[in-house]
Design a protein around this motif. Structure first.
Motif, PDB file in Angstrom:
ATOM      1  N   LEU A   2      54.381  40.566  -6.328  1.00  0.00           N
ATOM      2  CA  LEU A   2      55.202  39.761  -7.233  1.00  0.00           C
ATOM      3  C   LEU A   2      56.421  40.561  -7.693  1.00  0.00           C
ATOM      4  O   LEU A   2      57.536  40.029  -7.781  1.00  0.00           O
ATOM      5  CB  LEU A   2      54.369  39.316  -8.439  1.00  0.00           C
ATOM      6  CG  LEU A   2      53.293  38.259  -8.163  1.00  0.00           C
ATOM      7  CD1 LEU A   2      52.438  38.048  -9.404  1.00  0.00           C
ATOM      8  CD2 LEU A   2      53.919  36.945  -7.734  1.00  0.00           C
ATOM      9  N   ALA A   5      58.930  40.604  -4.874  1.00  0.00           N
ATOM     10  CA  ALA A   5      59.711  39.369  -4.798  1.00  0.00           C
ATOM     11  C   ALA A   5      60.815  39.349  -5.855  1.00  0.00           C
ATOM     12  O   ALA A   5      61.936  38.899  -5.591  1.00  0.00           O
ATOM     13  CB  ALA A   5      58.799  38.154  -4.966  1.00  0.00           C
ATOM     14  N   GLY A 119      55.010  26.887   1.859  1.00  0.00           N
ATOM     15  CA  GLY A 119      55.925  27.750   1.124  1.00  0.00           C
ATOM     16  C   GLY A 119      57.326  27.737   1.715  1.00  0.00           C
ATOM     17  O   GLY A 119      58.323  27.755   0.975  1.00  0.00           O
ATOM     18  N   ALA A 242      54.626  36.460   3.000  1.00  0.00           N
ATOM     19  CA  ALA A 242      54.684  35.142   2.360  1.00  0.00           C
ATOM     20  C   ALA A 242      55.254  35.213   0.950  1.00  0.00           C
ATOM     21  O   ALA A 242      55.763  34.215   0.429  1.00  0.00           O
ATOM     22  CB  ALA A 242      53.297  34.508   2.323  1.00  0.00           C
ATOM     23  N   TYR A 243      55.196  36.386   0.336  1.00  0.00           N
ATOM     24  CA  TYR A 243      55.761  36.519  -1.006  1.00  0.00           C
ATOM     25  C   TYR A 243      57.279  36.377  -0.997  1.00  0.00           C
ATOM     26  O   TYR A 243      57.899  36.242  -2.055  1.00  0.00           O
ATOM     27  CB  TYR A 243      55.349  37.855  -1.619  1.00  0.00           C
ATOM     28  CG  TYR A 243      53.917  37.871  -2.081  1.00  0.00           C
ATOM     29  CD1 TYR A 243      53.588  37.579  -3.401  1.00  0.00           C
ATOM     30  CD2 TYR A 243      52.880  38.148  -1.204  1.00  0.00           C
ATOM     31  CE1 TYR A 243      52.262  37.576  -3.831  1.00  0.00           C
ATOM     32  CE2 TYR A 243      51.557  38.137  -1.615  1.00  0.00           C
ATOM     33  CZ  TYR A 243      51.254  37.855  -2.921  1.00  0.00           C
ATOM     34  OH  TYR A 243      49.950  37.840  -3.332  1.00  0.00           O
ATOM     35  N   TYR A 245      58.702  33.824  -0.170  1.00  0.00           N
ATOM     36  CA  TYR A 245      58.972  32.462  -0.637  1.00  0.00           C
ATOM     37  C   TYR A 245      59.332  32.434  -2.118  1.00  0.00           C
ATOM     38  O   TYR A 245      59.934  31.469  -2.596  1.00  0.00           O
ATOM     39  CB  TYR A 245      57.760  31.558  -0.396  1.00  0.00           C
ATOM     40  CG  TYR A 245      57.422  31.358   1.059  1.00  0.00           C
ATOM     41  CD1 TYR A 245      58.419  31.315   2.019  1.00  0.00           C
ATOM     42  CD2 TYR A 245      56.098  31.225   1.471  1.00  0.00           C
ATOM     43  CE1 TYR A 245      58.121  31.150   3.360  1.00  0.00           C
ATOM     44  CE2 TYR A 245      55.790  31.047   2.816  1.00  0.00           C
ATOM     45  CZ  TYR A 245      56.800  31.013   3.750  1.00  0.00           C
ATOM     46  OH  TYR A 245      56.504  30.839   5.075  1.00  0.00           O
ATOM     47  N   LEU A 246      58.965  33.473  -2.840  1.00  0.00           N
ATOM     48  CA  LEU A 246      59.312  33.549  -4.258  1.00  0.00           C
ATOM     49  C   LEU A 246      60.756  34.003  -4.482  1.00  0.00           C
ATOM     50  O   LEU A 246      61.269  33.890  -5.594  1.00  0.00           O
ATOM     51  CB  LEU A 246      58.366  34.506  -4.984  1.00  0.00           C
ATOM     52  CG  LEU A 246      56.957  33.987  -5.257  1.00  0.00           C
ATOM     53  CD1 LEU A 246      56.085  35.105  -5.811  1.00  0.00           C
ATOM     54  CD2 LEU A 246      56.994  32.823  -6.235  1.00  0.00           C
ATOM     55  N   VAL A 274      56.580  25.742  -3.798  1.00  0.00           N
ATOM     56  CA  VAL A 274      56.462  27.208  -3.772  1.00  0.00           C
ATOM     57  C   VAL A 274      55.302  27.662  -4.653  1.00  0.00           C
ATOM     58  O   VAL A 274      54.486  28.508  -4.249  1.00  0.00           O
ATOM     59  CB  VAL A 274      57.783  27.865  -4.228  1.00  0.00           C
ATOM     60  CG1 VAL A 274      57.572  29.355  -4.490  1.00  0.00           C
ATOM     61  CG2 VAL A 274      58.854  27.681  -3.180  1.00  0.00           C
ATOM     62  N   ILE A 275      55.195  27.115  -5.863  1.00  0.00           N
ATOM     63  CA  ILE A 275      54.113  27.509  -6.768  1.00  0.00           C
ATOM     64  C   ILE A 275      52.752  27.154  -6.174  1.00  0.00           C
ATOM     65  O   ILE A 275      51.803  27.953  -6.218  1.00  0.00           O
ATOM     66  CB  ILE A 275      54.299  26.843  -8.142  1.00  0.00           C
ATOM     67  CG1 ILE A 275      55.534  27.421  -8.835  1.00  0.00           C
ATOM     68  CG2 ILE A 275      53.064  27.042  -9.017  1.00  0.00           C
ATOM     69  CD1 ILE A 275      55.918  26.712 -10.113  1.00  0.00           C
ATOM     70  N   MET A 278      51.937  29.629  -3.434  1.00  0.00           N
ATOM     71  CA  MET A 278      51.583  30.945  -3.938  1.00  0.00           C
ATOM     72  C   MET A 278      50.184  30.946  -4.544  1.00  0.00           C
ATOM     73  O   MET A 278      49.433  31.924  -4.395  1.00  0.00           O
ATOM     74  CB  MET A 278      52.604  31.416  -4.967  1.00  0.00           C
ATOM     75  CG  MET A 278      54.021  31.606  -4.422  1.00  0.00           C
ATOM     76  SD  MET A 278      54.102  32.504  -2.843  1.00  0.00           S
ATOM     77  CE  MET A 278      53.410  34.080  -3.319  1.00  0.00           C
ATOM     78  N   LEU A 281      47.951  31.107  -1.745  1.00  0.00           N
ATOM     79  CA  LEU A 281      48.029  32.451  -1.157  1.00  0.00           C
ATOM     80  C   LEU A 281      47.241  33.451  -1.987  1.00  0.00           C
ATOM     81  O   LEU A 281      46.572  34.326  -1.440  1.00  0.00           O
ATOM     82  CB  LEU A 281      49.491  32.888  -1.057  1.00  0.00           C
ATOM     83  CG  LEU A 281      49.751  34.248  -0.408  1.00  0.00           C
ATOM     84  CD1 LEU A 281      49.327  34.234   1.052  1.00  0.00           C
ATOM     85  CD2 LEU A 281      51.222  34.630  -0.522  1.00  0.00           C
ATOM     86  N   PHE A 282      47.321  33.345  -3.315  1.00  0.00           N
ATOM     87  CA  PHE A 282      46.539  34.239  -4.173  1.00  0.00           C
ATOM     88  C   PHE A 282      45.042  34.094  -3.879  1.00  0.00           C
ATOM     89  O   PHE A 282      44.310  35.089  -3.831  1.00  0.00           O
ATOM     90  CB  PHE A 282      46.790  33.922  -5.647  1.00  0.00           C
ATOM     91  CG  PHE A 282      48.172  34.244  -6.111  1.00  0.00           C
ATOM     92  CD1 PHE A 282      48.930  35.222  -5.483  1.00  0.00           C
ATOM     93  CD2 PHE A 282      48.736  33.562  -7.179  1.00  0.00           C
ATOM     94  CE1 PHE A 282      50.211  35.511  -5.911  1.00  0.00           C
ATOM     95  CE2 PHE A 282      50.024  33.850  -7.616  1.00  0.00           C
ATOM     96  CZ  PHE A 282      50.759  34.828  -6.975  1.00  0.00           C
TER      97      PHE A 282
END
Length: 302
Positions: A2, A5, A119, A242-243, A245-246, A274-275, A278, A281-282
Motif C-alpha cells: 500500500l 502504491a 482492477g 496488482a497494487y 491499480y491503486l 478498484v476498491i 483490492m 486481492l487482500f
C-alpha cells in the motif's frame, strides 16, 4: 505494498515537472545511482554478500528491466498523454501473471486473473474520469508502443525476482536484491546513455531537476523496489504488481486535495471497482501467506 502504491502514485506528476530536453537514459542512470546509494545502509547491516556469476547475470537482467521502464517513462513523459500512460501501466499485473504462468511460478487459478481484470477496468475508468471522459486522449502510436514495451520490462522484474528466489540464485534479503539490481541497472543504462546521448545535455539540468531526480531516486526507485522485493518474497508477481491499480486511485485523492471542486459521481464506478479488486486481492494474499506459514510449519515439524 500500500505504501508502494502511494509513493508510485505521487511520482507520475513529479516526472512531468522535469525540464524538457534532458537525456532520459543518463537521467535514469543518475536516478538508479542515487537509489542504490540509498540502499547501502540496509545492505551494510547484512554484511558483504557478493553474488556469484549466475546471480550477477540475473541481477543485470533485472536491472535492465528497471532501466528499460524508467528510461522509457522519462522519454514518454512529454510525448504520451497521461490517460494513455495510465491505461498501458495497468496492463502490468496481467503481463506479470502471464509471464509467471509461463515460467511456472504462478499457480493455475481462475480467481487471480479475474481480480486483475476487475482492477484494470477500475483503474482505466479512473483514468478516464481524470481526463474528463475525453477518449480522444486514449491513443496508441509510437510513443505508446515504446511505453508498453517498458511496461513489459517492468512486469518482468518481479517475475525474475521470484524465479531467482525459488532457485536460490538471488539473496534472501530484499535490500540486497534491490541494491544489486539497481547497481547493475545503473552501470548498464549509463553505458547506453554515454553511447546514445550527448553528455553535454546534462548541463541543462536546473537545481529543481536535481532535487526532483534525487526524490525519484530515493523514494520512487529505492524505497519502492525494496518494498516490491519484500512483497515478492511472500506473494506471486501477479499479486504484487496488482497494487499498481491503486496508483490512479492515489492520483485521484491527490487531485481532490488540490482541487476539491472536481469531485463528482463520475469518479465512483472506477473507485468502486478498484476498491473491490483490492479487497479481493487482500483476501487472496492472506490465503497465500497462510499457505506459506503452513508449509514452513510442516518443514519445521519434519
Amino acid at each position: 505494498m500500500l505504501l508502494w502504491a502511494a509513493i508510485v502514485g505521487a511520482s507520475f506528476p513529479v516526472v512531468g515537472m522535469l525540464s524538457e530536453g534532458l537525456p532520459s537514459l543518463l537521467l535514469t542512470a543518475m536516478r538508479f545511482a542515487i537509489a542504490a546509494l540509498a540502499m547501502l545502509p540496509l545492505v551494510w547491516r547484512k554484511g558483504p554478500e557478493m553474488p556469484d556469476i549466475l546471480g550477477l547475470l540475473l541481477y543485470a537482467f533485472m536491472g535492465l528491466c528497471l532501466a528499460g521502464f524508467f528510461g522509457v517513462m522519462f522519454w514518454a513523459a512529454h510525448r504520451v498523454s497521461a490517460l494513455s500512460m495510465s491505461a498501458l501501466f495497468v496492463s502490468m499485473p496481467l503481463l506479470a501473471y502471464g509471464i509467471g504462468r509461463v515460467l511456472g511460478i504462478e499457480p493455475r487459478a481462475a480467481r487471480l486473473p479475474a481480480v486483475l481484470a476487475l482492477g484494470a477496468g477500475g483503474a482505466i475508468a479512473l483514468a478516464l474520469a481524470q481526463s474528463g471522459g475525453n477518449l480522444t486522449a486514449l491513443q496508441f502510436g509510437r510513443g505508446e508502443g515504446a511505453f508498453f514495451l517498458g511496461c513489459i520490462a517492468s512486469a518482468l522484474y518481479p517475475v525474475l525476482s521470484k524465479w531467482g528466489l525459488a532457485r536460490g540464485i538471488l539473496s534472501s534479503d530484499a535490500a540486497v536484491r534491490t541494491f544489486w539490481s539497481l547497481a547493475m541497472g545503473c552501470v548498464l543504462i549509463a553505458l547506453a546513455g554515454f553511447a546514445m546521448e550527448p553528455l553535454t545535455a546534462m548541463a541543462k539540468m536546473q537545481p529543481k531537476d536535481i532535487l526532483l531526480v534525487a526524490y525519484l531516486g530515493v523514494f520512487s526507485s529505492g524505497v519502492t523496489f525494496w518494498l516490491m522485493q519484500r512483497g515478492t518474497g511472500v506473494l506471486t508477481p501477479g499479486a504484487v504488481t496488482a497494487y499498481s491499480y491503486l496508483v490512479p486511485f492515489v492520483s485521484m485523492l491527490a487531485l481532490f486535495a488540490a482541487r476539491p471542486e472536481v469531485i463528482g459521481w463520475h469518479w465512483l464506478p472506477g473507485s468502486a471497482l478498484v476498491i473491490t479488486a483490492m479487497i479481493l486481492l487482500f483476501r487472496t494474499g492472506g490465503r497465500q501467506l497462510a499457505a506459506i506459514s503452513h508449509a514452513d510449519a510442516g518443514r519445521l515439524r519434519g
